[in-house]
Enzyme design. Structure first.
Site, PDB file in Angstrom:
ATOM      1  N   HIS A  20      -9.333   3.936  -0.594  1.00 37.89           N
ATOM      2  CA  HIS A  20      -8.729   3.528  -1.869  1.00 37.89           C
ATOM      3  C   HIS A  20      -9.568   4.052  -3.046  1.00 37.89           C
ATOM      4  O   HIS A  20      -9.029   4.566  -4.017  1.00 37.89           O
ATOM      5  CB  HIS A  20      -8.676   1.999  -1.985  1.00 37.89           C
ATOM      6  CG  HIS A  20      -7.776   1.312  -1.004  1.00 37.89           C
ATOM      7  ND1 HIS A  20      -8.187   0.265  -0.227  1.00 37.89           N
ATOM      8  CD2 HIS A  20      -6.477   1.528  -0.678  1.00 37.89           C
ATOM      9  CE1 HIS A  20      -7.184  -0.158   0.524  1.00 37.89           C
ATOM     10  NE2 HIS A  20      -6.134   0.603   0.281  1.00 37.89           N
ATOM     11  N   LYS A  44       2.863  -8.392   4.900  1.00 43.54           N
ATOM     12  CA  LYS A  44       1.520  -8.520   5.487  1.00 43.54           C
ATOM     13  C   LYS A  44       0.917  -9.890   5.188  1.00 43.54           C
ATOM     14  O   LYS A  44       1.017 -10.367   4.065  1.00 43.54           O
ATOM     15  CB  LYS A  44       0.577  -7.461   4.894  1.00 43.54           C
ATOM     16  CG  LYS A  44       0.871  -6.041   5.304  1.00 43.54           C
ATOM     17  CD  LYS A  44      -0.177  -5.118   4.687  1.00 43.54           C
ATOM     18  CE  LYS A  44       0.175  -3.656   4.828  1.00 43.54           C
ATOM     19  NZ  LYS A  44      -0.699  -2.810   3.989  1.00 43.54           N
ATOM     20  N   ARG A  93      -1.728   8.886   3.912  1.00 44.01           N
ATOM     21  CA  ARG A  93      -2.660   9.325   4.951  1.00 44.01           C
ATOM     22  C   ARG A  93      -2.006  10.195   6.009  1.00 44.01           C
ATOM     23  O   ARG A  93      -2.640  11.068   6.579  1.00 44.01           O
ATOM     24  CB  ARG A  93      -3.263   8.089   5.656  1.00 44.01           C
ATOM     25  CG  ARG A  93      -4.313   7.371   4.854  1.00 44.01           C
ATOM     26  CD  ARG A  93      -4.567   5.998   5.415  1.00 44.01           C
ATOM     27  NE  ARG A  93      -3.395   5.154   5.194  1.00 44.01           N
ATOM     28  CZ  ARG A  93      -3.367   3.854   5.375  1.00 44.01           C
ATOM     29  NH1 ARG A  93      -4.433   3.231   5.835  1.00 44.01           N
ATOM     30  NH2 ARG A  93      -2.277   3.156   5.135  1.00 44.01           N
ATOM     31  N   SER A 131      -7.703  -1.023   5.546  1.00 42.36           N
ATOM     32  CA  SER A 131      -8.290  -2.357   5.319  1.00 42.36           C
ATOM     33  C   SER A 131      -8.357  -3.106   6.651  1.00 42.36           C
ATOM     34  O   SER A 131      -9.336  -3.801   6.943  1.00 42.36           O
ATOM     35  CB  SER A 131      -7.426  -3.147   4.336  1.00 42.36           C
ATOM     36  OG  SER A 131      -7.356  -2.489   3.100  1.00 42.36           O
TER      37      SER A 131
HETATM   38  P1  ADP Z   1       0.006  -1.825   0.702  1.00 43.35           P
HETATM   39  O1  ADP Z   1       0.063  -3.129   1.403  1.00 43.35           O
HETATM   40  O2  ADP Z   1       0.704  -1.832  -0.623  1.00 43.35           O
HETATM   41  O3  ADP Z   1       0.344  -0.619   1.530  1.00 43.35           O
HETATM   42  P2  ADP Z   1      -2.781  -1.049   0.901  1.00 43.35           P
HETATM   43  O4  ADP Z   1      -3.922  -1.701   0.225  1.00 43.35           O
HETATM   44  O5  ADP Z   1      -2.741  -1.083   2.380  1.00 43.35           O
HETATM   45  O6  ADP Z   1      -1.512  -1.723   0.258  1.00 43.35           O
HETATM   46  O7  ADP Z   1      -2.646   0.450   0.409  1.00 43.35           O
HETATM   47  C1  ADP Z   1      -2.486   0.746  -0.942  1.00 43.35           C
HETATM   48  C2  ADP Z   1      -2.250   2.224  -1.086  1.00 43.35           C
HETATM   49  O8  ADP Z   1      -3.393   2.947  -0.686  1.00 43.35           O
HETATM   50  C3  ADP Z   1      -1.097   2.756  -0.241  1.00 43.35           C
HETATM   51  O9  ADP Z   1      -0.459   3.780  -0.967  1.00 43.35           O
HETATM   52  C4  ADP Z   1      -1.799   3.300   0.979  1.00 43.35           C
HETATM   53  O10 ADP Z   1      -1.043   4.309   1.609  1.00 43.35           O
HETATM   54  C5  ADP Z   1      -3.061   3.859   0.340  1.00 43.35           C
HETATM   55  N1  ADP Z   1      -4.185   3.935   1.257  1.00 43.35           N
HETATM   56  C6  ADP Z   1      -4.606   3.015   2.127  1.00 43.35           C
HETATM   57  N2  ADP Z   1      -5.691   3.449   2.813  1.00 43.35           N
HETATM   58  C7  ADP Z   1      -5.953   4.693   2.345  1.00 43.35           C
HETATM   59  C8  ADP Z   1      -6.925   5.695   2.663  1.00 43.35           C
HETATM   60  N3  ADP Z   1      -7.838   5.517   3.621  1.00 43.35           N
HETATM   61  N4  ADP Z   1      -6.879   6.862   1.980  1.00 43.35           N
HETATM   62  C9  ADP Z   1      -5.939   7.070   1.030  1.00 43.35           C
HETATM   63  N5  ADP Z   1      -4.988   6.174   0.689  1.00 43.35           N
HETATM   64  C10 ADP Z   1      -4.991   5.004   1.343  1.00 43.35           C
END
Ligand code: ADP
Length: 162
Positions: A20, A44, A93, A131
């Site tokens: 992130h 989630k 990703r 996460s």
């Molecule tokens: P959500 O529940 O909205 O998907 P996340 O916190 O899981 O929230 O992810 C937020 C954003 O960050 C999403 O667009 C997700 O694809 C992206 N994301 C999550 N992990 C990574 C990573 N390792 N690298 C790049 N983008 C990521």
């Protein structure tokens, strides 16, 4: 000019990871102001409260001058409109992310035609990072130092009771 715009980076950030943070840093060079928006994902079950997630992001973005953090219990597009942001940024990703993100962008496009979604390709270093993986490692008492910003490790473990 795109550079003059305010962009929102919405997500669960449960917790924020280096993946992130990489997206946030890259976006901060593309737009005038970045708002990292902690939102509720109905699909989630969250590990951390919204307030805890905001606090961790605050620690992680310290020093990034044009980046701030906020939270919402409502729709991301409503937040964006209220804060004069016309760009949503999402990290992608893999193919699975891409399919999901395209669907989400389409819905948001219908809800708010003036707001555009921009996809940023994940840094290859972090394509396997989520996460969920971080939480799993903490529960197994494995090392997380290359997965999350150093500044959040102590607080994150306290929040999770480790
Ligand atoms: P959500 O529940 O909205 O998907 P996340 O916190 O899981 O929230 O992810 C937020 C954003 O960050 C999403 O667009 C997700 O694809 C992206 N994301 C999550 N992990 C990574 C990573 N390792 N690298 C790049 N983008 C990521």
């Amino acid at each position: 000019m795109e550079i003059n715009k305010i962009a929102v980076i919405p997500g669960s950030f449960d917790p924020i990871t280096n993946g992130h943070l990489d997206i946030i840093k890259r976006a901060s060079k593309m737009y005038r102001e970045i708002i990292v928006l902690v939102a509720i994902n109905q699909d989630k079950q969250a590990n951390l409260s919204l307030a805890a997630r905001v606090r961790l992001i605050k620690l992680a973005i310290k020093g990034l001058k044009n980046v701030k953090v906020d939270k919402t219990t409502g729709l991301t597009v409503n937040y964006a409109k209220a804060h004069h942001a016309h760009i949503l940024i999402r990290g992608v990703r893999n193919q699975k992310d891409l399919a999901y993100e395209k669907k989400l962008a389409k819905i948001n496009q219908k809800l708010a035609p003036s707001i555009k979604t921009v996809f940023l390709k994940a840094n290859p270093k972090y394509v396997h990072l989520s996460s969920h993986e971080v939480i799993k490692r903490i529960k197994n008492e494995d090392d997380i130092s290359s997965f999350v910003p150093k500044a959040i490790i102590k607080q994150l473990k306290i929040n999770l009771g480790y």
